[in-house]
Scaffold this motif. Structure first.
Motif, mmCIF file in Angstrom:
data_model
loop_
_atom_site.group_PDB
_atom_site.id
_atom_site.type_symbol
_atom_site.label_atom_id
_atom_site.label_comp_id
_atom_site.label_asym_id
_atom_site.label_seq_id
_atom_site.Cartn_x
_atom_site.Cartn_y
_atom_site.Cartn_z
ATOM 1 N N GLU A 164 -9.332 0.332 -4.223
ATOM 2 C CA GLU A 164 -9.790 0.004 -5.572
ATOM 3 C C GLU A 164 -10.118 -1.480 -5.682
ATOM 4 O O GLU A 164 -11.101 -1.865 -6.325
ATOM 5 C CB GLU A 164 -8.715 0.370 -6.598
ATOM 6 C CG GLU A 164 -8.357 1.838 -6.640
ATOM 7 C CD GLU A 164 -7.218 2.102 -7.601
ATOM 8 O OE1 GLU A 164 -7.253 1.574 -8.724
ATOM 9 O OE2 GLU A 164 -6.270 2.829 -7.225
ATOM 10 N N LEU A 165 -9.300 -2.320 -5.042
ATOM 11 C CA LEU A 165 -9.542 -3.759 -5.071
ATOM 12 C C LEU A 165 -10.812 -4.107 -4.311
ATOM 13 O O LEU A 165 -11.558 -5.010 -4.714
ATOM 14 C CB LEU A 165 -8.341 -4.500 -4.482
ATOM 15 C CG LEU A 165 -7.100 -4.531 -5.379
ATOM 16 C CD1 LEU A 165 -5.866 -4.920 -4.579
ATOM 17 C CD2 LEU A 165 -7.295 -5.500 -6.529
ATOM 18 N N ASP A 166 -11.064 -3.401 -3.210
ATOM 19 C CA ASP A 166 -12.301 -3.631 -2.457
ATOM 20 C C ASP A 166 -13.518 -3.282 -3.307
ATOM 21 O O ASP A 166 -14.524 -3.997 -3.300
ATOM 22 C CB ASP A 166 -12.298 -2.806 -1.165
ATOM 23 C CG ASP A 166 -11.288 -3.319 -0.148
ATOM 24 O OD1 ASP A 166 -10.933 -4.516 -0.223
ATOM 25 O OD2 ASP A 166 -10.852 -2.521 0.707
ATOM 26 N N VAL A 167 -13.420 -2.167 -4.041
ATOM 27 C CA VAL A 167 -14.525 -1.759 -4.917
ATOM 28 C C VAL A 167 -14.727 -2.802 -6.019
ATOM 29 O O VAL A 167 -15.862 -3.126 -6.382
ATOM 30 C CB VAL A 167 -14.245 -0.369 -5.522
ATOM 31 C CG1 VAL A 167 -15.270 -0.035 -6.601
ATOM 32 C CG2 VAL A 167 -14.251 0.700 -4.437
ATOM 33 N N ALA A 168 -13.621 -3.332 -6.538
ATOM 34 C CA ALA A 168 -13.711 -4.346 -7.597
ATOM 35 C C ALA A 168 -14.240 -5.678 -7.074
ATOM 36 O O ALA A 168 -14.641 -6.541 -7.859
ATOM 37 C CB ALA A 168 -12.339 -4.549 -8.236
#
Length: 347
Positions: A164-168
């Motif tokens: 999720e952090l990578d997507v953000a």
């Protein structure tokens, strides 16, 4: 926790935070191998009185077990030292190769290389914001900071949230903010603000104390879920504390009692690029607004009103007088149409 009755620190969190990941084992194995190589070279220099290059070459070929012959004839003491170096050094090399194999088998080699690049970016940051916790509250904070391109680093203890952090697109550190080493990895010493947003009041108090100790000048914004938690967060040194559920309840009640006011506030949420916006503008020394009165600036920028002004360390002045002269470095809180705000900010 001492000094804050009613709070308990869960040792499971610390055990989880200190569990060594494959990437950390890789760094440890690489460091251990380098140390053994230096020790081997130093041993050959002291025992055999060899030059530095010969000593390092002999140390490397011994530890790597490539099978090359001795650089020079060894004395009995040198042979005994070589035996010890083989036993210890080869073990270090095997450990390094096993960790590399684990990274490849688990598909984490690319992840490790990506983290190395991310760590370099984090270490180059100055004046950034640290967000501790990527739950619903922290996620909303990250989304807003991302939208306004504020440099930040997210600390999240749950490795499952890394995708999720990578997507953000957020720089992040996987680990518990309860650990000093994790705060340091996130650049606590050079950060200008930290948002403590985990789901535990006790953890938030502990992180607040740690952050204040490591960076006395940092601004600390902390989330609390209880009255006791809010009080103890203030005692721990938080500059601002937020009760998320309390604010949400107040907003719903206000929308029932004063719906038009709430609609207006929703319309003028700062930075939302809506028709009406609310913004703060710092007046530079080169700005044409410096030296002019509030009334003159408002006349030059239609559909815009200056609702507050802050000068130096004085309290925020609400609704400054029309004849108040604006000075360089004044901070203006302005409401109006987005286009008018942009024109004033561009000056």
């Amino acid at each position: 926790m001492a000094g804050f009755p009613g709070f308990s620190f869960d040792p499971k969190n610390r055990a989880h935070a200190t569990r060594m990941t494959p990437t950390r084992r890789f760094a440890l194995a690489l460091s251990l191998l380098a140390v053994m190589t230096v020790i081997g070279a130093a041993g050959y220099m002291l025992i055999e009185h060899w030059p530095v290059l010969d000593a390092f070459y002999m140390s490397v070929i011994t530890i790597s077990t490539v099978g090359f012959g001795e650089v020079r004839p060894l004395s009995p003491a040198g042979r005994l030292f070589t035996i010890g170096l083989i036993v210890t050094g080869v073990g270090s090399a095997i450990y390094l190769f096993s960790v590399i194999g684990e990274l490849i088998v688990e598909g984490r080699l690319r992840e490790f290389l990506g983290k190395s690049a991310m760590n370099r970016k984090i270490h180059g940051l100055q004046g950034h914001v640290i967000v501790c916790g990527f739950g619903r509250f922290g996620g909303a904070v990250v989304e807003e900071l991302n939208r306004t391109a504020v440099p930040m680093v997210v600390i999240e203890a749950d490795p499952a949230r890394q995708a999720e952090l990578d997507v953000a697109g957020a720089l992040h550190v996987t680990g518990s903010a309860l650990e000093d080493s994790v705060l340091e990895e996130a650049g606590i010493a050079s950060a200008r603000a930290i948002i403590v947003a985990t789901g535990s009041d006790a953890d938030n108090v502990y992180i607040t104390l740690s952050a204040r100790e490591k960076n006395p000048k940092i601004l600390i914004y902390a989330r609390g879920d209880s009255d006791a938690g809010l009080r103890r967060l203030r005692l721990a040194g938080a500059d601002q504390v937020v009760a998320a559920y309390q604010w949400a309840g107040m907003r719903i009640a206000a929308s029932i009692i004063r719906p038009s006011v709430v609609d207006f506030l929703q319309l003028s949420v700062p930075g939302r690029e809506s028709e009406v916006d609310l913004e703060e503008i710092r007046i530079s020394r080169q700005s044409p607004a410096a030296g002019k009165t509030i009334a003159a600036v408002e006349r030059a920028n239609p559909r815009l009103r200056i609702v507050a002004m802050k000068r130096d360390d004085k309290p925020l002045e609400m609704i400054p007088g029309a004849d108040t002269q604006i000075e360089a470095d004044d901070l203006l809180v302005v409401i109006g149409e987005s286009d008018s705000l942009k024109r004033l900010a561009s000056l």
